[in-house]
Design a protein around this motif. Structure first.
Motif, PDB file in Angstrom:
ATOM      1  N   ASP A 161       0.828  -1.204   0.000  1.00 26.61           N
ATOM      2  CA  ASP A 161       0.000   0.000   0.000  1.00 26.61           C
ATOM      3  C   ASP A 161       0.868   1.262   0.000  1.00 26.61           C
ATOM      4  N   HIS A 162       2.147   1.107   0.373  1.00 32.72           N
ATOM      5  CA  HIS A 162       3.145   2.173   0.240  1.00 32.72           C
ATOM      6  C   HIS A 162       4.366   1.546  -0.424  1.00 32.72           C
ATOM      7  N   PRO A 163       4.268   1.260  -1.727  1.00 33.85           N
ATOM      8  CA  PRO A 163       5.299   0.453  -2.394  1.00 33.85           C
ATOM      9  C   PRO A 163       6.637   1.167  -2.541  1.00 33.85           C
ATOM     10  N   LEU A 164       7.682   0.352  -2.579  1.00 32.83           N
ATOM     11  CA  LEU A 164       9.047   0.822  -2.801  1.00 32.83           C
ATOM     12  C   LEU A 164       9.522   0.284  -4.146  1.00 32.83           C
ATOM     13  N   ALA A 165       9.853   1.189  -5.050  1.00 35.98           N
ATOM     14  CA  ALA A 165      10.285   0.754  -6.378  1.00 35.98           C
ATOM     15  C   ALA A 165      11.676   0.128  -6.346  1.00 35.98           C
ATOM     16  N   SER A 166      12.487   0.553  -5.383  1.00 33.93           N
ATOM     17  CA  SER A 166      13.869   0.061  -5.311  1.00 33.93           C
ATOM     18  C   SER A 166      14.194  -0.447  -3.917  1.00 33.93           C
ATOM     19  N   VAL A 167      14.578  -1.709  -3.842  1.00 37.50           N
ATOM     20  CA  VAL A 167      15.088  -2.327  -2.611  1.00 37.50           C
ATOM     21  C   VAL A 167      16.297  -3.163  -3.014  1.00 37.50           C
ATOM     22  N   MET A 168      17.479  -2.745  -2.581  1.00 37.20           N
ATOM     23  CA  MET A 168      18.700  -3.445  -2.974  1.00 37.20           C
ATOM     24  C   MET A 168      19.436  -3.954  -1.743  1.00 37.20           C
ATOM     25  N   PRO A 169      19.619  -5.266  -1.631  1.00 42.58           N
ATOM     26  CA  PRO A 169      20.369  -5.812  -0.487  1.00 42.58           C
ATOM     27  C   PRO A 169      21.871  -5.706  -0.704  1.00 42.58           C
ATOM     28  N   GLN A 170      22.582  -5.389   0.369  1.00 38.53           N
ATOM     29  CA  GLN A 170      24.041  -5.415   0.330  1.00 38.53           C
ATOM     30  C   GLN A 170      24.499  -6.838   0.602  1.00 38.53           C
ATOM     31  N   PRO A 171      25.476  -7.347  -0.157  1.00 35.63           N
ATOM     32  CA  PRO A 171      25.934  -8.714   0.072  1.00 35.63           C
ATOM     33  C   PRO A 171      26.404  -8.937   1.501  1.00 35.63           C
ATOM     34  N   VAL A 172      25.975 -10.054   2.080  1.00 33.15           N
ATOM     35  CA  VAL A 172      26.384 -10.447   3.420  1.00 33.15           C
ATOM     36  C   VAL A 172      27.107 -11.792   3.300  1.00 33.15           C
ATOM     37  N   PRO A 173      28.375 -11.864   3.699  1.00 33.53           N
ATOM     38  CA  PRO A 173      29.119 -13.118   3.582  1.00 33.53           C
ATOM     39  C   PRO A 173      28.392 -14.279   4.271  1.00 33.53           C
ATOM     40  N   GLY A 174      28.284 -15.396   3.562  1.00 38.27           N
ATOM     41  CA  GLY A 174      27.645 -16.585   4.127  1.00 38.27           C
ATOM     42  C   GLY A 174      26.137 -16.611   3.981  1.00 38.27           C
ATOM     43  N   TRP A 175      25.565 -15.634   3.269  1.00 45.04           N
ATOM     44  CA  TRP A 175      24.117 -15.563   3.085  1.00 45.04           C
ATOM     45  C   TRP A 175      23.794 -15.251   1.630  1.00 45.04           C
ATOM     46  N   LYS A 176      22.727 -15.885   1.128  1.00 41.64           N
ATOM     47  CA  LYS A 176      22.255 -15.657  -0.231  1.00 41.64           C
ATOM     48  C   LYS A 176      20.971 -14.850  -0.174  1.00 41.64           C
ATOM     49  N   ALA A 177      20.917 -13.730  -0.902  1.00 39.94           N
ATOM     50  CA  ALA A 177      19.747 -12.842  -0.881  1.00 39.94           C
ATOM     51  C   ALA A 177      18.931 -13.017  -2.157  1.00 39.94           C
ATOM     52  N   GLU A 178      17.614 -13.011  -1.991  1.00 43.93           N
ATOM     53  CA  GLU A 178      16.695 -13.113  -3.126  1.00 43.93           C
ATOM     54  C   GLU A 178      15.633 -12.027  -2.993  1.00 43.93           C
ATOM     55  N   VAL A 179      15.452 -11.235  -4.063  1.00 43.22           N
ATOM     56  CA  VAL A 179      14.482 -10.144  -4.079  1.00 43.22           C
ATOM     57  C   VAL A 179      13.260 -10.566  -4.881  1.00 43.22           C
ATOM     58  N   THR A 180      12.091 -10.426  -4.276  1.00 44.13           N
ATOM     59  CA  THR A 180      10.833 -10.788  -4.933  1.00 44.13           C
ATOM     60  C   THR A 180      10.035  -9.527  -5.241  1.00 44.13           C
ATOM     61  N   ARG A 181       9.569  -9.418  -6.481  1.00 47.42           N
ATOM     62  CA  ARG A 181       8.763  -8.277  -6.899  1.00 47.42           C
ATOM     63  C   ARG A 181       7.330  -8.732  -7.166  1.00 47.42           C
ATOM     64  N   SER A 182       6.385  -7.829  -6.904  1.00 45.83           N
ATOM     65  CA  SER A 182       4.964  -8.136  -7.116  1.00 45.83           C
ATOM     66  C   SER A 182       4.320  -7.031  -7.943  1.00 45.83           C
ATOM     67  N   LYS A 183       3.277  -7.401  -8.680  1.00 44.89           N
ATOM     68  CA  LYS A 183       2.570  -6.446  -9.532  1.00 44.89           C
ATOM     69  C   LYS A 183       1.706  -5.534  -8.667  1.00 44.89           C
ATOM     70  N   LEU A 184       1.689  -4.254  -9.010  1.00 43.82           N
ATOM     71  CA  LEU A 184       0.923  -3.267  -8.259  1.00 43.82           C
ATOM     72  C   LEU A 184      -0.457  -3.076  -8.879  1.00 43.82           C
ATOM     73  N   SER A 185      -1.464  -2.911  -8.034  1.00 44.81           N
ATOM     74  CA  SER A 185      -2.808  -2.628  -8.523  1.00 44.81           C
ATOM     75  C   SER A 185      -2.890  -1.205  -9.078  1.00 44.81           C
ATOM     76  N   LYS A 186      -2.056  -0.314  -8.515  1.00 46.72           N
ATOM     77  CA  LYS A 186      -1.989   1.059  -8.981  1.00 46.72           C
ATOM     78  C   LYS A 186      -0.536   1.384  -9.295  1.00 46.72           C
ATOM     79  N   PRO A 187      -0.230   1.762 -10.554  1.00 40.90           N
ATOM     80  CA  PRO A 187       1.169   2.033 -10.934  1.00 40.90           C
ATOM     81  C   PRO A 187       1.789   3.127 -10.073  1.00 40.90           C
ATOM     82  N   LEU A 188       3.091   3.012  -9.869  1.00 36.71           N
ATOM     83  CA  LEU A 188       3.856   3.976  -9.080  1.00 36.71           C
ATOM     84  C   LEU A 188       4.694   4.824 -10.019  1.00 36.71           C
ATOM     85  N   GLU A 189       4.682   6.141  -9.822  1.00 35.48           N
ATOM     86  CA  GLU A 189       5.454   7.030 -10.677  1.00 35.48           C
ATOM     87  C   GLU A 189       6.773   7.374 -10.002  1.00 35.48           C
TER      88      GLU A 189
END
Length: 260
Positions: free
Chosen positions: A77-105
């Motif tokens: 309901d308050h979407p973030l267009a950009s979320v970037m994880p910083q690499p953490v040694p010993g951990w694997k990061a996965e970013v999931t994106r979802s479709k918005l009902s209302k486009p974000l400008e």
């Protein structure tokens, strides 16, 4: 036979010690519970409409298990267009994106998707008992129509235990047992990048005055030092002349004594 009984002072002291022990135990237990929450901590400013770097802080609250997976969910309901994880040694990061009902400008472009989840999975590392781990994220652009972002988290242990940090704080109510991490947003900054504002004209003028005063002070010090050096040289010169005159006078007197 006389039976000795503990004095009232000893009884009072033991009661105080017992009460103190109980209070200390309560504090330890309560503090352990209070500080074991998953939390989100901004690094610097997290201003509305700007960008921010935050740490997802994950402590291990188990004595016999290690954390092997952390999942954080972002509100759509308050979407973030950009979320970037910083690499953490010993951990694997996965970013999931979802479709918005209302486009974000964003930057004049319409964004139809936003980051809904980031998942870290242990890849050679774990969060062991008595330890914590921080997972840095770069977020943006932060919403301008909200005072906070509730970022729900799920923590998984290697013994299959799952803790859901998803309970939202209700106004006037006690803190829930498993509160969701909350990112507080500050007032919007002028540059919308979370950076410090430019100094005001009065501040700049004050800085210039201070610099001018420092230069003037330094100049006075240099002049004083030069005058001091010149004075010292003159004194040494006069002393040298006096010593020379005394030497000549001594030589003349010595010559007269020899002639006598």
């Amino acid at each position: 036979m006389t039976v000795s009984r503990p004095s009232s002072s000893r009884l009072s002291a033991s009661r105080v010690a017992l009460a103190g022990g109980i209070a200390l135990s309560s504090v330890v237990l309560l503090s352990g519970t209070a500080f074991a929450h998953v939390s989100v901590q901004p690094q610097g400013e997290a201003a509305k409409g700007g960008y921010a770097t935050v740490n997802i802080k994950v402590p291990n609250e188990r004595d016999n298990a290690s954390t092997v997976k952390v999942e954080v969910n972002f509100p759509l309901d308050h979407p973030l267009a950009s979320v970037m994880p910083q690499p953490v040694p010993g951990w694997k990061a996965e970013v999931t994106r979802s479709k918005l009902s209302k486009p974000l400008e964003l930057h004049g472009k319409k964004i139809n998707e936003a980051v809904s989840k980031v998942t870290w999975t242990a890849d050679g590392s774990k969060i062991g008992p008595g330890q914590f781990q921080q997972f840095p994220l770069s977020l943006g652009r932060l919403p301008e129509d909200a005072d906070e972002l509730v970022i729900k988290a799920i923590q998984t242990y290697d013994n299959k235990d799952v803790v859901r940090w998803i309970e939202e704080q209700k106004e006037g109510a006690e803190e829930p047992q498993f509160p969701a991490p909350v990112l507080k947003l500050s007032a919007a900054s002028d540059d919308h990048h979370g950076g410090a504002a430019a100094p005001s004209a009065s501040a700049s003028a004050s800085a210039d005055d201070k610099a001018g005063h420092e230069d003037e002070t330094a100049s006075h010090k240099e002049t004083a030092a030069a005058d001091s050096s010149d004075t010292t040289a003159r004194i040494l010169g006069v002393l040298g002349i006096l010593i020379g005159v005394a030497g000549v006078a001594f030589g003349v007197l010595a010559g007269r004594r020899r002639s006598l």
